[in-house]
Write an enzyme that holds these catalytic residues in place. Structure first.
Site, short mmCIF file in Angstrom:
data_model
loop_
_atom_site.label_atom_id
_atom_site.label_comp_id
_atom_site.label_asym_id
_atom_site.label_seq_id
_atom_site.Cartn_x
_atom_site.Cartn_y
_atom_site.Cartn_z
N HIS A 162 0.92 -1.63 -0.22
CA HIS A 162 -0.32 0.17 -0.14
C HIS A 162 0.94 1.41 -0.12
CE1 HIS A 162 -3.27 -2.77 2.27
NE2 HIS A 162 -3.43 -2.65 0.69
N CYS A 170 2.94 14.06 -7.42
CA CYS A 170 2.18 14.51 -8.03
C CYS A 170 0.75 13.61 -8.45
CB CYS A 170 2.14 14.61 -9.55
SG CYS A 170 1.66 15.97 -10.63
C1 BV8 Z 1 -8.75 -2.02 -5.16
C2 BV8 Z 1 -3.26 2.79 2.63
C3 BV8 Z 1 -9.30 -2.48 -7.20
C4 BV8 Z 1 -3.63 4.33 3.21
C5 BV8 Z 1 -4.44 0.90 2.60
C6 BV8 Z 1 -12.64 -7.57 -2.55
C7 BV8 Z 1 -13.62 -7.71 -1.30
C8 BV8 Z 1 -14.59 -6.56 -1.05
C9 BV8 Z 1 -13.62 -5.60 -1.03
C10 BV8 Z 1 -13.10 -5.16 -1.91
C11 BV8 Z 1 -12.56 -6.13 -3.00
N1 BV8 Z 1 -11.12 -6.14 -3.71
C12 BV8 Z 1 -11.08 -5.07 -3.80
C13 BV8 Z 1 -12.30 -4.20 -2.61
C14 BV8 Z 1 -11.85 -2.80 -2.20
C15 BV8 Z 1 -11.06 -2.49 -1.13
C16 BV8 Z 1 -10.96 -3.42 0.05
O1 BV8 Z 1 -10.32 -4.28 0.17
N2 BV8 Z 1 -12.18 -2.79 1.03
C17 BV8 Z 1 -12.46 -3.70 2.49
C18 BV8 Z 1 -12.19 -1.65 3.12
C19 BV8 Z 1 -13.33 -4.51 2.35
N3 BV8 Z 1 -9.66 -2.52 -1.46
C20 BV8 Z 1 -9.28 -1.81 -2.15
O2 BV8 Z 1 -9.92 -0.50 -2.50
C21 BV8 Z 1 -8.08 -1.95 -2.55
N4 BV8 Z 1 -7.49 -1.75 -3.98
O3 BV8 Z 1 -9.34 -3.43 -5.02
O4 BV8 Z 1 -7.84 -2.00 -6.33
C22 BV8 Z 1 -8.59 -1.69 -8.58
C23 BV8 Z 1 -8.65 -2.47 -10.00
C24 BV8 Z 1 -7.85 -2.19 -10.78
C25 BV8 Z 1 -7.73 -0.80 -11.40
C26 BV8 Z 1 -8.32 0.08 -10.71
C27 BV8 Z 1 -8.55 -0.14 -8.83
C28 BV8 Z 1 -6.93 -0.93 -2.26
C29 BV8 Z 1 -7.03 -1.30 -0.78
C30 BV8 Z 1 -5.39 -0.90 0.27
C31 BV8 Z 1 -6.06 0.97 1.03
N5 BV8 Z 1 -4.98 1.06 1.33
N6 BV8 Z 1 -3.56 1.66 3.24
C32 BV8 Z 1 -3.51 4.36 4.18
O5 BV8 Z 1 -2.79 3.97 5.55
O6 BV8 Z 1 -3.81 5.49 4.93
S1 BV8 Z 1 -5.27 -0.69 3.67
C33 BV8 Z 1 -5.37 -0.07 5.08
O7 BV8 Z 1 -6.36 -0.76 6.33
C34 BV8 Z 1 -3.99 -1.14 5.46
O8 BV8 Z 1 -2.98 -0.52 4.38
C35 BV8 Z 1 -4.45 -2.59 5.83
O9 BV8 Z 1 -4.69 -2.97 4.43
C36 BV8 Z 1 -5.74 -2.10 6.34
C37 BV8 Z 1 -6.18 -2.03 7.41
O10 BV8 Z 1 -5.73 -3.20 8.07
P1 BV8 Z 1 -4.32 -3.74 9.32
O11 BV8 Z 1 -3.54 -2.75 8.94
O12 BV8 Z 1 -4.61 -5.08 9.23
O13 BV8 Z 1 -5.08 -2.83 10.64
P2 BV8 Z 1 -6.73 -3.25 11.20
O14 BV8 Z 1 -6.03 -2.20 12.81
O15 BV8 Z 1 -7.27 -3.26 10.58
O16 BV8 Z 1 -5.76 -5.01 12.35
C38 BV8 Z 1 -4.81 -4.55 13.42
C39 BV8 Z 1 -4.97 -6.05 13.36
O17 BV8 Z 1 -3.76 -5.89 14.45
C40 BV8 Z 1 -6.21 -5.80 14.26
O18 BV8 Z 1 -6.04 -7.59 14.47
C41 BV8 Z 1 -5.56 -5.84 16.01
O19 BV8 Z 1 -6.29 -7.69 17.08
C42 BV8 Z 1 -4.30 -6.89 15.47
N7 BV8 Z 1 -3.21 -6.28 16.97
C43 BV8 Z 1 -2.79 -4.99 17.70
N8 BV8 Z 1 -1.76 -4.96 18.33
C44 BV8 Z 1 -1.05 -6.54 17.93
C45 BV8 Z 1 -2.13 -7.06 16.65
N9 BV8 Z 1 -1.88 -8.04 16.71
C46 BV8 Z 1 -0.04 -8.46 16.96
N10 BV8 Z 1 0.77 -7.56 18.13
C47 BV8 Z 1 -0.17 -6.23 18.40
N11 BV8 Z 1 0.88 -5.98 19.21
#
Ligand code: BV8
Length: 349
Positions: A162, A170
């Site tokens: 990501h 840009c």
């Molecule tokens: C795209 C950068 C297409 C920006 C990020 C299929 C099904 C459903 C939806 C989709 C699909 N395919 C695509 C989609 C849409 C979408 C998507 O997935 N939506 C989700 C919400 C359902 N995906 C996209 O839009 C992707 N692009 O598909 O493009 C395309 C194709 C061709 C042409 C054009 C377009 C792009 C996705 C990337 C978005 N950018 N980040 C920024 O950071 O601001 S995503 C961002 O959120 C992060 O990078 C990461 O991926 C996500 C957060 O998740 P986690 O990192 O897991 O964090 P979270 O807080 O959720 O969880 C933390 C975990 O850690 C927990 O489990 C917790 O218990 C645990 N934890 C906490 N403390 C600890 C710990 N574990 C161990 N030790 C600890 N101490």
């Protein structure tokens, strides 16, 4: 109903990463993968995991915000889910940037500031060392905080799915294509984070090295509304704004990264193991790599603080689940390959 045999949960705030802590107890447990009472025995014992990693050649790690949690960076699930009154995910979109680039830039400048204040933790160093010791290891990181890079993770074995907060591009990505690596904080004067405003002549100010930046993720801290003219512009086309080099929702992942991961998965050799570290595995296509690796023979080991965060595709017989802080658990998991981390990288003084 899920029968859980509770394990140690290390609360990082108390943890000093000192090694003279009792060895973590790693036990197996029964887990159901759905609301059907079908029990899958999840292994939690270190020995069986160590036997596997010792004989593994091709290993993947899928990492999320939990990897950097004990470096003090909020996760999206946790405190980082809400920034001021905004849902972080809604700010991470091209639409939000088009609508209010000032607000989106305040969000990303704040996250750059936080990431620059943070330091890599033992899990970042352990994965970097694993890459040096195992040529067939690839770390697929969803994190944009730059901490794996600052732990000297070999770049050829670190796929930034990501992007990174520290690339500035840009906004006209297809046309102008300008980009640079940039660690300036703030990115521009208008984005300077308001400080405690302690009276510079006061004794307190004299004892304070630098005035502390106020926590602007808290909506009670007033923030100026910024005009596009206040924001960083592209020095090449001199037309468009600069934007952070991260992948926003709805945007494609970097082509080179997709290529590298796809060719790794397409290799004739099987994948031996995938570590799923600190991720809720809800965002695609990143979350889909767990099943892709499984289909190529990989065993799955999850490290998470929350046993409810089931990897996409659910549990399978023989999966490992290690409940705990990644900064503590990951160095233990890869020890047979990397040995004990040096004092400096183990977070020990
Ligand atoms: C795209 C950068 C297409 C920006 C990020 C299929 C099904 C459903 C939806 C989709 C699909 N395919 C695509 C989609 C849409 C979408 C998507 O997935 N939506 C989700 C919400 C359902 N995906 C996209 O839009 C992707 N692009 O598909 O493009 C395309 C194709 C061709 C042409 C054009 C377009 C792009 C996705 C990337 C978005 N950018 N980040 C920024 O950071 O601001 S995503 C961002 O959120 C992060 O990078 C990461 O991926 C996500 C957060 O998740 P986690 O990192 O897991 O964090 P979270 O807080 O959720 O969880 C933390 C975990 O850690 C927990 O489990 C917790 O218990 C645990 N934890 C906490 N403390 C600890 C710990 N574990 C161990 N030790 C600890 N101490």
């Amino acid at each position: 109903m899920v029968a859980l045999q509770c394990q140690y949960i290390y609360n990082t705030s108390k943890l000093t990463f000192s090694r003279n802590l009792p060895k973590l107890q790693y036990q197996s447990r029964k887990m159901s993968t759905s609301d059907q009472p079908v029990f899958t025995t999840l292994r939690g014992d270190l020995a069986s995991f160590h036997n596997t990693i010792k004989t593994s050649k091709r290993v993947l790690a899928l990492c999320g915000a939990g990897l950097s949690a004990s470096s003090g960076l909020p996760t999206f699930r946790g405190a980082g889910g809400l920034w001021r009154t905004h849902d972080s995910i809604s700010l991470a979109t091209p639409e939000a940037f088009a609508r209010d680039p000032g607000l989106v830039w305040q969000f990303y400048n704040y996250r750059r500031h936080m990431a620059l204040q943070a330091t890599p933790n033992p899990a970042h160093y352990a994965l970097a060392e694993l890459a040096r010791k195992m040529p067939g290891f690839q770390c697929l990181s969803q994190n944009v905080d730059g901490l794996s890079q600052r732990a000297d993770h070999p770049r050829s074995q670190l796929q930034l799915l990501h992007g990174t907060l520290f690339d500035l591009l840009c906004a006209d990505k297809r046309g102008c294509r300008y980009g640079r690596v940039d660690f300036t904080d703030p990115v521009c004067p208008a984005l300077a984070i308001p400080t405690s405003g302690v009276d510079p002549t006061s004794t307190q100010a004299r004892h304070q090295a630098t005035p502390t930046a106020l926590d602007i993720s808290n909506a009670s801290i007033p923030l100026p509304s910024l005009k596009p003219s206040d924001l960083p512009h592209c020095p090449q086309c001199k037309t468009h704004l600069l934007r952070p080099g991260v992948v926003w929702f709805g945007e494609q992942l970097p082509f080179s990264v997709l290529e590298t991961v796809d060719s790794y998965l397409a290799d004739d050799e099987p994948v031996d193991l995938i570590l799923v570290i600190g991720t809720s595995a809800q965002v695609y296509p990143a979350a889909g790599y767990v099943e892709d690796a499984r289909e190529r023979g990989a065993k799955v080991a999850v490290v998470n603080m929350d046993s409810g965060d089931v990897p996409a595709g659910g549990w399978r017989e023989g999966d490992w689940f290690f409940l705990g802080d990644a900064a503590v658990v990951v160095p233990d998991l890869v020890e047979p390959v990397i040995g004990r981390l040096g004092r400096a990288t183990a977070g020990e003084a």
